[in-house]
Design a protein around this motif. Structure first.
Motif, PDB file in Angstrom:
ATOM      1  N   THR A 116      33.562  42.138  25.613  1.00 14.49           N
ATOM      2  CA  THR A 116      34.808  42.299  26.365  1.00 14.49           C
ATOM      3  C   THR A 116      35.982  41.778  25.556  1.00 14.49           C
ATOM      4  N   ARG A 117      37.021  42.599  25.426  1.00 17.68           N
ATOM      5  CA  ARG A 117      38.232  42.188  24.711  1.00 17.68           C
ATOM      6  C   ARG A 117      39.265  41.653  25.701  1.00 17.68           C
ATOM      7  N   SER A 118      40.053  40.713  25.234  1.00 15.44           N
ATOM      8  CA  SER A 118      41.078  40.112  26.098  1.00 15.44           C
ATOM      9  C   SER A 118      42.037  41.163  26.634  1.00 15.44           C
ATOM     10  N   GLU A 119      42.350  42.175  25.809  1.00 11.08           N
ATOM     11  CA  GLU A 119      43.262  43.226  26.248  1.00 11.08           C
ATOM     12  C   GLU A 119      42.712  43.966  27.468  1.00 11.08           C
ATOM     13  N   GLU A 120      41.395  44.125  27.512  1.00 11.62           N
ATOM     14  CA  GLU A 120      40.782  44.824  28.639  1.00 11.62           C
ATOM     15  C   GLU A 120      40.931  44.019  29.924  1.00 11.62           C
ATOM     16  N   VAL A 121      40.775  42.707  29.810  1.00  7.72           N
ATOM     17  CA  VAL A 121      40.946  41.851  30.988  1.00  7.72           C
ATOM     18  C   VAL A 121      42.377  41.948  31.492  1.00  7.72           C
ATOM     19  N   ALA A 122      43.330  41.852  30.567  1.00  8.82           N
ATOM     20  CA  ALA A 122      44.738  41.933  30.951  1.00  8.82           C
ATOM     21  C   ALA A 122      45.051  43.279  31.601  1.00  8.82           C
ATOM     22  N   GLN A 123      44.528  44.347  31.012  1.00  7.09           N
ATOM     23  CA  GLN A 123      44.788  45.685  31.545  1.00  7.09           C
ATOM     24  C   GLN A 123      44.225  45.834  32.950  1.00  7.09           C
ATOM     25  N   ARG A 124      43.001  45.356  33.162  1.00  6.81           N
ATOM     26  CA  ARG A 124      42.405  45.490  34.493  1.00  6.81           C
ATOM     27  C   ARG A 124      43.162  44.662  35.523  1.00  6.81           C
ATOM     28  N   ALA A 125      43.710  43.532  35.103  1.00  9.64           N
ATOM     29  CA  ALA A 125      44.476  42.686  36.022  1.00  9.64           C
ATOM     30  C   ALA A 125      45.911  43.168  36.185  1.00  9.64           C
ATOM     31  N   VAL A 165      48.384  43.070  33.809  1.00  8.42           N
ATOM     32  CA  VAL A 165      49.366  42.215  33.134  1.00  8.42           C
ATOM     33  C   VAL A 165      49.276  42.449  31.633  1.00  8.42           C
ATOM     34  N   SER A 166      50.197  41.843  30.899  1.00 12.07           N
ATOM     35  CA  SER A 166      50.159  41.948  29.444  1.00 12.07           C
ATOM     36  C   SER A 166      49.171  40.936  28.874  1.00 12.07           C
ATOM     37  N   LYS A 167      48.768  41.163  27.634  1.00  6.83           N
ATOM     38  CA  LYS A 167      47.876  40.220  26.963  1.00  6.83           C
ATOM     39  C   LYS A 167      48.548  38.861  26.826  1.00  6.83           C
ATOM     40  N   GLY A 168      49.858  38.873  26.590  1.00 14.83           N
ATOM     41  CA  GLY A 168      50.595  37.616  26.484  1.00 14.83           C
ATOM     42  C   GLY A 168      50.550  36.813  27.770  1.00 14.83           C
ATOM     43  N   THR A 169      50.637  37.505  28.904  1.00 13.54           N
ATOM     44  CA  THR A 169      50.557  36.821  30.197  1.00 13.54           C
ATOM     45  C   THR A 169      49.183  36.189  30.387  1.00 13.54           C
ATOM     46  N   LEU A 170      48.144  36.911  29.984  1.00 18.43           N
ATOM     47  CA  LEU A 170      46.787  36.356  30.069  1.00 18.43           C
ATOM     48  C   LEU A 170      46.690  35.047  29.305  1.00 18.43           C
ATOM     49  N   TYR A 171      47.254  35.018  28.090  1.00 20.27           N
ATOM     50  CA  TYR A 171      47.159  33.825  27.258  1.00 20.27           C
ATOM     51  C   TYR A 171      48.022  32.675  27.779  1.00 20.27           C
ATOM     52  N   LEU A 172      49.025  32.985  28.602  1.00 23.69           N
ATOM     53  CA  LEU A 172      49.799  31.914  29.223  1.00 23.69           C
ATOM     54  C   LEU A 172      48.925  31.070  30.148  1.00 23.69           C
ATOM     55  N   TYR A 173      47.988  31.731  30.804  1.00 21.78           N
ATOM     56  CA  TYR A 173      47.117  31.044  31.752  1.00 21.78           C
ATOM     57  C   TYR A 173      45.832  30.549  31.082  1.00 21.78           C
ATOM     58  N   TYR A 174      45.279  31.363  30.201  1.00 25.21           N
ATOM     59  CA  TYR A 174      43.998  31.043  29.572  1.00 25.21           C
ATOM     60  C   TYR A 174      44.125  31.321  28.074  1.00 25.21           C
ATOM     61  N   PRO A 175      44.285  30.281  27.254  1.00 23.86           N
ATOM     62  CA  PRO A 175      44.621  30.462  25.837  1.00 23.86           C
ATOM     63  C   PRO A 175      43.524  31.083  24.982  1.00 23.86           C
ATOM     64  N   SER A 176      42.304  31.165  25.497  1.00 26.87           N
ATOM     65  CA  SER A 176      41.223  31.797  24.741  1.00 26.87           C
ATOM     66  C   SER A 176      40.240  32.434  25.716  1.00 26.87           C
ATOM     67  N   ARG A 178      53.263  36.998  43.773  1.00 23.26           N
ATOM     68  CA  ARG A 178      52.522  37.708  42.726  1.00 23.26           C
ATOM     69  C   ARG A 178      52.117  36.740  41.618  1.00 23.26           C
ATOM     70  N   LYS A 179      53.049  35.850  41.240  1.00 26.90           N
ATOM     71  CA  LYS A 179      52.757  34.874  40.190  1.00 26.90           C
ATOM     72  C   LYS A 179      51.663  33.914  40.628  1.00 26.90           C
ATOM     73  N   ASP A 180      51.727  33.470  41.889  1.00 24.70           N
ATOM     74  CA  ASP A 180      50.723  32.538  42.399  1.00 24.70           C
ATOM     75  C   ASP A 180      49.338  33.171  42.439  1.00 24.70           C
ATOM     76  N   ALA A 181      49.294  34.484  42.705  1.00 17.75           N
ATOM     77  CA  ALA A 181      48.005  35.174  42.810  1.00 17.75           C
ATOM     78  C   ALA A 181      47.447  35.571  41.448  1.00 17.75           C
ATOM     79  N   ARG A 182      48.277  35.514  40.413  1.00 18.07           N
ATOM     80  CA  ARG A 182      47.883  36.053  39.113  1.00 18.07           C
ATOM     81  C   ARG A 182      46.650  35.383  38.506  1.00 18.07           C
ATOM     82  N   PRO A 183      46.536  34.045  38.528  1.00 11.56           N
ATOM     83  CA  PRO A 183      45.323  33.448  37.946  1.00 11.56           C
ATOM     84  C   PRO A 183      44.041  33.970  38.581  1.00 11.56           C
ATOM     85  N   GLN A 184      44.028  34.101  39.914  1.00 11.46           N
ATOM     86  CA  GLN A 184      42.835  34.602  40.587  1.00 11.46           C
ATOM     87  C   GLN A 184      42.572  36.057  40.224  1.00 11.46           C
ATOM     88  N   GLU A 185      43.622  36.847  40.092  1.00  9.97           N
ATOM     89  CA  GLU A 185      43.457  38.250  39.701  1.00  9.97           C
ATOM     90  C   GLU A 185      42.874  38.348  38.292  1.00  9.97           C
TER      91      GLU A 185
END
Length: 241
Positions: free
Chosen positions: A54-63, A65-76, A30-37
């Protein structure tokens, strides 16, 4: 009795270990697939709503994951868009360049074959949405415009320019304004992708992409080719579909 108890306990422990290993393996996959998701979620939202809207929260929600997880991979959000472009159009441009560089036939055959086939593949892939996204919003984000030029535009235009210059040098094409010829090839194809994700997405009747692309290339080649060019016979014998 003691032996049986010990064996039973060992079996239970083994099952627990196997269960824990299975959970760990599942989490790792799941972790390995997360960036592609995240990239897939971002691309779909950017194309639907636009990059700025588009807000970052929306991207995280559709994927999922949490917004914090999104920023772990992509800081902006800008870095997220760059990753989307790298994983879609930049990859496709590199593959198109490889196919054209490996082509052994004439420039005419390359334009009618591998190049058109490549454009059709891009049109039918999620990468086609990136054209609409970038062309409609780049002027508001100069850094992203520069990134697109370096990662996609310049390499893509460069490989088509090399192909046309080879055709001119071999006497297959008449002397051409190479830059204008490249734009003449690329811009209608780009606009087909934009149409797909704008009017086409709203239910308007779509132009058949393959028929359009092959027909357009035939029209261009009729103007590119020199009199009695080596590839002219191939063009006359190649029907537009």
């Amino acid at each position: 009795m003691g032996i049986e108890f010990a064996a039973s306990a060992a079996s239970i422990n083994d099952q627990r270990v196997i269960s824990l290993m299975s959970v760990h393996s599942s989490r790792q996959r799941r972790k390995d697939a997360r960036p592609q998701e995240l990239l897939e979620a971002a691309l779909s939202l950017f194309v639907e709503k636009g990059f700025a809207a588009t807000r970052s929260e929306e991207v995280a929600q559709r994927a999922g994951v949490s917004k914090g997880t999104l920023y772990l991979y992509y800081p902006s959000k800008e870095e997220l868009l760059k990753a989307v472009v790298r994983s879609t159009l930049a990859v496709e441009v590199a593959e198109g360049a490889r196919l054209l560089d490996e082509h052994q036939g004439s420039a005419t055959e390359a334009l009618l074959g591998p190049l058109v086939d490549w454009w059709i593949r891009v049109y039918n892939s999620p990468a086609s949405g990136v054209f609409k996204l970038l062309l409609t919003e780049m002027c508001n984000f100069p850094e992203l415009a520069e990134f697109y030029a370096q990662e996609v535009l310049e390499p893509g235009m460069g490989v088509m320019a090399r192909l046309l210059m080879q055709g001119v040098e071999r006497g297959e094409f008449r002397p051409l304004d190479i830059e204008m010829a490249v734009h003449s090839i690329a811009m209608p194809f780009v606009m087909m992708c934009v149409h797909k994700h704008s009017l086409g997405a709203c239910g308007f009747k779509d132009i058949q992409p393959e028929a359009f692309m092959r027909g357009h290339m035939h029209l261009l080649l009729s103007g590119f080719q020199a009199a009695a060019a080596p590839g002219a016979g191939h063009l006359r014998g190649h029907k537009a579909t």
